[in-house]
Design a protein around this motif. Structure first.
Motif, PDB file in Angstrom:
ATOM      1  N   ALA A 111      -0.559  -1.221  -7.207  1.00  0.00           N
ATOM      2  CA  ALA A 111      -1.002  -2.514  -7.315  1.00  0.00           C
ATOM      3  C   ALA A 111      -0.848  -2.966  -8.765  1.00  0.00           C
ATOM      4  O   ALA A 111      -0.291  -4.303  -9.091  1.00  0.00           O
ATOM      5  N   LYS A 112      -1.093  -2.235  -9.502  1.00  0.00           N
ATOM      6  CA  LYS A 112      -0.988  -2.778 -10.921  1.00  0.00           C
ATOM      7  C   LYS A 112       0.127  -2.646 -11.574  1.00  0.00           C
ATOM      8  O   LYS A 112       0.648  -3.497 -12.421  1.00  0.00           O
ATOM      9  N   LYS A 113       1.015  -1.605 -11.091  1.00  0.00           N
ATOM     10  CA  LYS A 113       2.527  -1.662 -11.830  1.00  0.00           C
ATOM     11  C   LYS A 113       3.225  -2.648 -11.188  1.00  0.00           C
ATOM     12  O   LYS A 113       4.420  -2.829 -11.972  1.00  0.00           O
ATOM     13  N   PHE A 114       3.245  -2.629  -9.717  1.00  0.00           N
ATOM     14  CA  PHE A 114       4.188  -3.596  -9.148  1.00  0.00           C
ATOM     15  C   PHE A 114       3.534  -4.878  -8.452  1.00  0.00           C
ATOM     16  O   PHE A 114       3.506  -5.083  -7.220  1.00  0.00           O
ATOM     17  N   PRO A 115       3.198  -5.832  -9.377  1.00  0.00           N
ATOM     18  CA  PRO A 115       2.312  -6.551  -8.812  1.00  0.00           C
ATOM     19  C   PRO A 115       2.965  -7.861  -7.912  1.00  0.00           C
ATOM     20  O   PRO A 115       2.469  -8.300  -6.763  1.00  0.00           O
ATOM     21  N   GLY A 116       4.254  -8.022  -8.355  1.00  0.00           N
ATOM     22  CA  GLY A 116       5.076  -8.948  -7.215  1.00  0.00           C
ATOM     23  C   GLY A 116       5.367  -8.250  -6.041  1.00  0.00           C
ATOM     24  O   GLY A 116       5.167  -9.005  -4.922  1.00  0.00           O
ATOM     25  N   HIS A 117       5.673  -7.108  -5.871  1.00  0.00           N
ATOM     26  CA  HIS A 117       5.749  -6.181  -4.822  1.00  0.00           C
ATOM     27  C   HIS A 117       4.522  -6.416  -3.807  1.00  0.00           C
ATOM     28  O   HIS A 117       4.462  -6.644  -2.718  1.00  0.00           O
ATOM     29  N   TYR A 118       3.448  -6.057  -4.688  1.00  0.00           N
ATOM     30  CA  TYR A 118       1.882  -6.093  -3.821  1.00  0.00           C
ATOM     31  C   TYR A 118       1.768  -7.280  -3.208  1.00  0.00           C
ATOM     32  O   TYR A 118       1.287  -7.350  -2.339  1.00  0.00           O
ATOM     33  N   MET A 119       1.882  -8.337  -4.066  1.00  0.00           N
ATOM     34  CA  MET A 119       1.505  -9.772  -3.537  1.00  0.00           C
ATOM     35  C   MET A 119       2.321 -10.238  -2.443  1.00  0.00           C
ATOM     36  O   MET A 119       2.003 -10.765  -1.597  1.00  0.00           O
ATOM     37  N   ALA A 120       3.919  -9.826  -2.639  1.00  0.00           N
ATOM     38  CA  ALA A 120       4.563 -10.207  -1.493  1.00  0.00           C
ATOM     39  C   ALA A 120       4.340  -9.365  -0.274  1.00  0.00           C
ATOM     40  O   ALA A 120       4.393 -10.005   1.014  1.00  0.00           O
ATOM     41  N   MET A 121       3.637  -8.195  -0.311  1.00  0.00           N
ATOM     42  CA  MET A 121       3.349  -7.517   0.843  1.00  0.00           C
ATOM     43  C   MET A 121       2.074  -7.770   1.562  1.00  0.00           C
ATOM     44  O   MET A 121       1.844  -7.962   2.876  1.00  0.00           O
ATOM     45  N   PHE A 122       1.234  -8.344   0.662  1.00  0.00           N
ATOM     46  CA  PHE A 122      -0.476  -8.101   1.201  1.00  0.00           C
ATOM     47  C   PHE A 122      -0.857  -9.684   1.113  1.00  0.00           C
ATOM     48  O   PHE A 122      -1.919  -9.748   1.526  1.00  0.00           O
ATOM     49  N   GLU A 123      -0.267 -10.549   0.177  1.00  0.00           N
ATOM     50  CA  GLU A 123      -0.815 -11.704  -0.068  1.00  0.00           C
ATOM     51  C   GLU A 123       0.031 -12.971   0.435  1.00  0.00           C
ATOM     52  O   GLU A 123      -0.293 -14.286   0.201  1.00  0.00           O
ATOM     53  N   SER A 124       1.061 -12.773   0.887  1.00  0.00           N
ATOM     54  CA  SER A 124       2.108 -14.015   1.174  1.00  0.00           C
ATOM     55  C   SER A 124       1.708 -14.562   2.748  1.00  0.00           C
ATOM     56  O   SER A 124       2.393 -15.598   2.868  1.00  0.00           O
ATOM     57  N   GLY A 125       1.050 -13.790   3.366  1.00  0.00           N
ATOM     58  CA  GLY A 125       1.075 -14.192   4.824  1.00  0.00           C
ATOM     59  C   GLY A 125       2.053 -14.064   5.643  1.00  0.00           C
ATOM     60  O   GLY A 125       1.908 -14.247   6.933  1.00  0.00           O
ATOM     61  N   LEU A 126       3.002 -13.323   5.250  1.00  0.00           N
ATOM     62  CA  LEU A 126       4.148 -12.773   6.145  1.00  0.00           C
ATOM     63  C   LEU A 126       3.715 -11.653   6.867  1.00  0.00           C
ATOM     64  O   LEU A 126       3.315 -10.687   6.229  1.00  0.00           O
ATOM     65  N   SER A 127       4.237 -11.730   8.217  1.00  0.00           N
ATOM     66  CA  SER A 127       3.969 -10.432   9.111  1.00  0.00           C
ATOM     67  C   SER A 127       4.735  -9.299   8.800  1.00  0.00           C
ATOM     68  O   SER A 127       5.964  -9.495   8.620  1.00  0.00           O
ATOM     69  N   PRO A 128       4.420  -7.944   8.786  1.00  0.00           N
ATOM     70  CA  PRO A 128       5.249  -6.870   8.585  1.00  0.00           C
ATOM     71  C   PRO A 128       6.097  -6.694   9.820  1.00  0.00           C
ATOM     72  O   PRO A 128       7.110  -6.316   9.671  1.00  0.00           O
ATOM     73  N   ASN A 129       5.966  -7.629  11.028  1.00  0.00           N
ATOM     74  CA  ASN A 129       6.594  -7.619  12.171  1.00  0.00           C
ATOM     75  C   ASN A 129       7.695  -8.543  11.993  1.00  0.00           C
ATOM     76  O   ASN A 129       8.332  -8.913  13.044  1.00  0.00           O
ATOM     77  N   ALA A 172       9.135  -0.930   9.503  1.00  0.00           N
ATOM     78  CA  ALA A 172       9.323   0.344   9.469  1.00  0.00           C
ATOM     79  C   ALA A 172       8.747   0.698   8.220  1.00  0.00           C
ATOM     80  O   ALA A 172       7.982   1.595   8.080  1.00  0.00           O
ATOM     81  N   GLY A 173       8.813   0.027   6.917  1.00  0.00           N
ATOM     82  CA  GLY A 173       8.361   0.225   5.802  1.00  0.00           C
ATOM     83  C   GLY A 173       6.758   0.232   5.917  1.00  0.00           C
ATOM     84  O   GLY A 173       6.291   1.083   5.222  1.00  0.00           O
ATOM     85  N   ALA A 174       6.379  -0.883   6.351  1.00  0.00           N
ATOM     86  CA  ALA A 174       4.746  -0.826   6.390  1.00  0.00           C
ATOM     87  C   ALA A 174       4.306   0.237   7.281  1.00  0.00           C
ATOM     88  O   ALA A 174       3.397   0.859   6.979  1.00  0.00           O
ATOM     89  N   ALA A 175       4.994   0.703   8.424  1.00  0.00           N
ATOM     90  CA  ALA A 175       4.524   1.714   9.132  1.00  0.00           C
ATOM     91  C   ALA A 175       4.522   3.322   8.473  1.00  0.00           C
ATOM     92  O   ALA A 175       3.839   3.922   8.718  1.00  0.00           O
ATOM     93  N   ARG A 176       5.591   3.228   7.610  1.00  0.00           N
ATOM     94  CA  ARG A 176       5.721   4.730   7.087  1.00  0.00           C
ATOM     95  C   ARG A 176       4.564   4.902   5.946  1.00  0.00           C
ATOM     96  O   ARG A 176       3.847   5.901   5.800  1.00  0.00           O
ATOM     97  N   ALA A 177       4.082   3.620   5.177  1.00  0.00           N
ATOM     98  CA  ALA A 177       3.025   3.719   4.517  1.00  0.00           C
ATOM     99  C   ALA A 177       1.792   3.758   5.064  1.00  0.00           C
ATOM    100  O   ALA A 177       0.901   4.768   4.933  1.00  0.00           O
ATOM    101  N   GLU A 178       1.611   3.187   6.054  1.00  0.00           N
ATOM    102  CA  GLU A 178       0.223   3.453   7.137  1.00  0.00           C
ATOM    103  C   GLU A 178       0.070   4.693   7.581  1.00  0.00           C
ATOM    104  O   GLU A 178      -1.060   5.155   7.716  1.00  0.00           O
ATOM    105  N   ALA A 179       1.500   5.524   7.898  1.00  0.00           N
ATOM    106  CA  ALA A 179       1.001   6.824   8.382  1.00  0.00           C
ATOM    107  C   ALA A 179       0.553   7.838   7.577  1.00  0.00           C
ATOM    108  O   ALA A 179       0.219   8.734   7.975  1.00  0.00           O
ATOM    109  N   VAL A 180       0.740   7.581   6.488  1.00  0.00           N
ATOM    110  CA  VAL A 180       0.148   8.439   5.374  1.00  0.00           C
ATOM    111  C   VAL A 180      -1.408   8.580   5.529  1.00  0.00           C
ATOM    112  O   VAL A 180      -1.911   9.479   5.456  1.00  0.00           O
TER     113      VAL A 180
END
Length: 205
Positions: A99-117, A124-132
């Motif tokens: 979150a600190k190193k990639f703020p633009g990516h982080y906000m696009a992922m978690f604060e844009s309101g866009l569904s991972p679906n 697929a990208g969201a699921a790979r991270a969640e799988a960890v």
């Protein structure tokens, strides 16, 4: 200052990088496609050769972010070594570092309101991270009888919410603003209390 010299082959990525800078500065809804085009050094019309609109551009920022995030989380988990508990803690620190190193990516992922679906690639990208986190929770739950184990999806959701809360409240503040507790210490202690409450780690661990 507008960037010059982009060729057709890398214009798409130039627009993504421009959007990431703007998202980091203003948030996912704080810029227009025209501003992204200007930052990339191209005309607004050129944007539509690659993206249907601003949401499409933000979604590509998120997709690339999830790819980085999943790699970071998998590296931190390290197959559960040296122990499941230590590796679980490493994934929490990796979340904050991302979150600190990639703020633009982080906000696009978690604060844009866009569904991972929104797209199969994004999902697929969201699921790979969640799988960890799911794998980590499963490892921590092995000593509990199956009928008494907490649902791994619930634990993953709670840990994600806690991590996001620490990022929002403390992770973006200037160093020392919230002393004497660092974001890493806050997250580690919070997750530790939570996991002990569920019986996933013994009180003296």
């Amino acid at each position: 200052m507008a960037k010059q010299g982009y060729h057709h082959g890398n214009l798409r990525q130039a627009l993504v990088e421009a959007a990431l800078r703007l998202i980091a500065e203003r948030g996912p809804t704080g810029f227009t496609l025209s501003e992204a085009a200007k930052d990339a050094g191209v005309t607004p019309a050129a944007v539509y050769r690659h993206f249907a609109g601003r949401e499409d551009l933000i979604a590509e920022c998120a997709r690339q972010g999830y790819a980085i995030f999943a790699d970071v989380m998998e590296h931190a988990w390290n197959g559960g070594r040296p122990s499941a508990l230590a590796a679980f803690g490493a994934t929490g620190r990796a979340y904050l570092a991302f979150a600190k190193k990639f703020p633009g990516h982080y906000m696009a992922m978690f604060e844009s309101g866009l569904s991972p679906n929104r797209s199969p690639e994004l999902a697929a990208g969201a699921a790979r991270a969640e799988a960890v986190v799911l794998r980590a929770t499963e490892e921590l739950s092995r000593h509990i009888p199956p009928g008494r184990r907490p649902p791994v999806t619930m634990v993953a959701a709670h840990v994600r919410a806690m991590s996001h809360g620490v990022v929002e409240l403390y992770g973006r503040a200037a160093p020392g603003t919230h002393a004497p507790f660092s974001p890493e210490d806050l997250l580690e202690s919070g997750i530790g209390i939570y996991l002990r409450g569920l019986g996933l780690i013994p009180p003296d661990a």
